[in-house]
Design an enzyme around this catalytic site. Sequence first.
Site, PDB file in Angstrom:
ATOM      1  N   CYS A   1      69.368  35.377  25.255  1.00  0.00           N
ATOM      2  CA  CYS A   1      68.526  34.690  24.267  1.00  0.00           C
ATOM      3  C   CYS A   1      67.112  34.486  24.800  1.00  0.00           C
ATOM      4  O   CYS A   1      66.864  33.559  25.581  1.00  0.00           O
ATOM      5  CB  CYS A   1      69.159  33.350  23.899  1.00  0.00           C
TER       6      CYS A   1
ATOM      7  N   CYS B   1      65.553  31.103  23.827  1.00  0.00           N
ATOM      8  CA  CYS B   1      66.039  29.948  24.596  1.00  0.00           C
ATOM      9  C   CYS B   1      65.499  29.979  26.026  1.00  0.00           C
ATOM     10  O   CYS B   1      65.116  28.944  26.569  1.00  0.00           O
ATOM     11  CB  CYS B   1      67.565  29.931  24.682  1.00  0.00           C
ATOM     12  N   ASP B   2      65.499  31.145  26.672  1.00  0.00           N
ATOM     13  CA  ASP B   2      65.255  31.206  28.116  1.00  0.00           C
ATOM     14  C   ASP B   2      63.957  31.907  28.514  1.00  0.00           C
ATOM     15  O   ASP B   2      63.576  31.864  29.687  1.00  0.00           O
ATOM     16  CB  ASP B   2      66.420  31.955  28.805  1.00  0.00           C
TER      17      ASP B   2
END
Length: 310
Positions: free
Chosen positions: A134, A137-138
């Site tokens: 992701c 997200c990261d």
Amino acid sequence: MNNQIYDLIIIGAGPAGMTSAIYAARAGLNVLMLDRGAPGGQMLNTYEIENYTGFEKITGQELSERMFNHTQTLGVKYRYGDVQSIKDEDKIKVVQTDEAVYKGLAVIIATGTVNRRLGVPGEDELAGRGVSWCAVCDGAFFRDRDVVVIGGGNSALEESLYLANFCRKVTIIHRRQSFRADLIVQERVKKNPKIGFELNAVVTRFNKVNNRLGSVTVKNVLTDEEKELPCDGAFIYVGQDPVTDMFKDLIQLNEQGYIIVNDKQETNVKGIFAAGDVCAKELRQILTATSDGAIAAQNAIKYIETIKEQ
Ligand code: FAD
Ligand code: NAP
């Protein structure tokens, strides 16, 4: 056990489940929507969406919030729950989560898909320590760093463009020469000076340096030559698998595990419908998920009316 019987239980609060909820609630049904994560599904893993009608550009986060708020203004009940099974007791469907049991007259399964793993050494061990599925997200952990993206579909190429906004270098590793992503995305990727390519290549190992990802080993599939590519992050976008394992004894699935539905989104079990990416179908998009959700709800409404009349 909660003795309340809902008209409709929807499993999954992605675009398919949320659209079903909106249609069913507007028809006056008592609707329960369950999810094991935050409402939005795969939209939450997407930075920008450019192909949902009416929105030239909208973030996955914002579209998720808009859809969820829409369900809430209509009184849809939303509960956390990781669904483990559905039992068909003829007119009543019993949905078991990790924490509770719910009863409904009809169920719509909208559990979508999960990101596939590559299954090579180092992948599981370094997940969360450089290896990710992701970018939204990261990705921010890799500002001014070098990352690789594995895959050649829309997800891999679109998320590479997102990462190129702030990473130093993004290398796309793809097992073929040509991509399956939309042409418009391919063109943008090829024009981006921060994005490079390792084509006809597969990752055979994620390598650890100081307890984090330090490099990937890539093998050229034409020559069998292997080399090490230093990188701080690796984002894997090699496709999706349906979330249906818990339904496989009840619901008819195809060979890949997707739910077989007819044009009314009915499964093989009366009163159980399916919508969105979890279904066997041609095109998996937010728009087609919402479309399935509307059709499933419409037919669930008719089914519930007949049950109530009996
Ligand atoms: P999902 O969005 O997968 O939602 C399923 C929901 O079910 C999830 O919230 C999950 O937590 C829940 N769930 C699963 N199992 C359980 C369980 N056992 N119990 C309870 N809840 C459960 N499409 C576009 O149209 N435009 C794009 O730009 C785009 N970008 C994308 C980018 C990426 C990186 C990815 C991976 C996909 C993208 N897609 C895009 C595809 C799109 O996101 C999907 O087609 C769409 O989200 C499918 O909706 P869905 O509701 O069927 O499933
Ligand atoms: P996808 O379209 O299935 O593409 C997966 C990619 O990974 C393919 O290029 C595939 O290579 C490669 N791959 C698969 N297994 C591999 C392996 N073991 N090793 C190396 N490479 C491997 O998956 P996706 O890109 O995640 O998209 C999933 C769905 O969401 C699609 O339906 C897509 O249309 C949709 N989506 C839409 C948008 C959008 O509308 N803008 C954005 C993202 C996703 P091959 O090409 O050789 O098979």
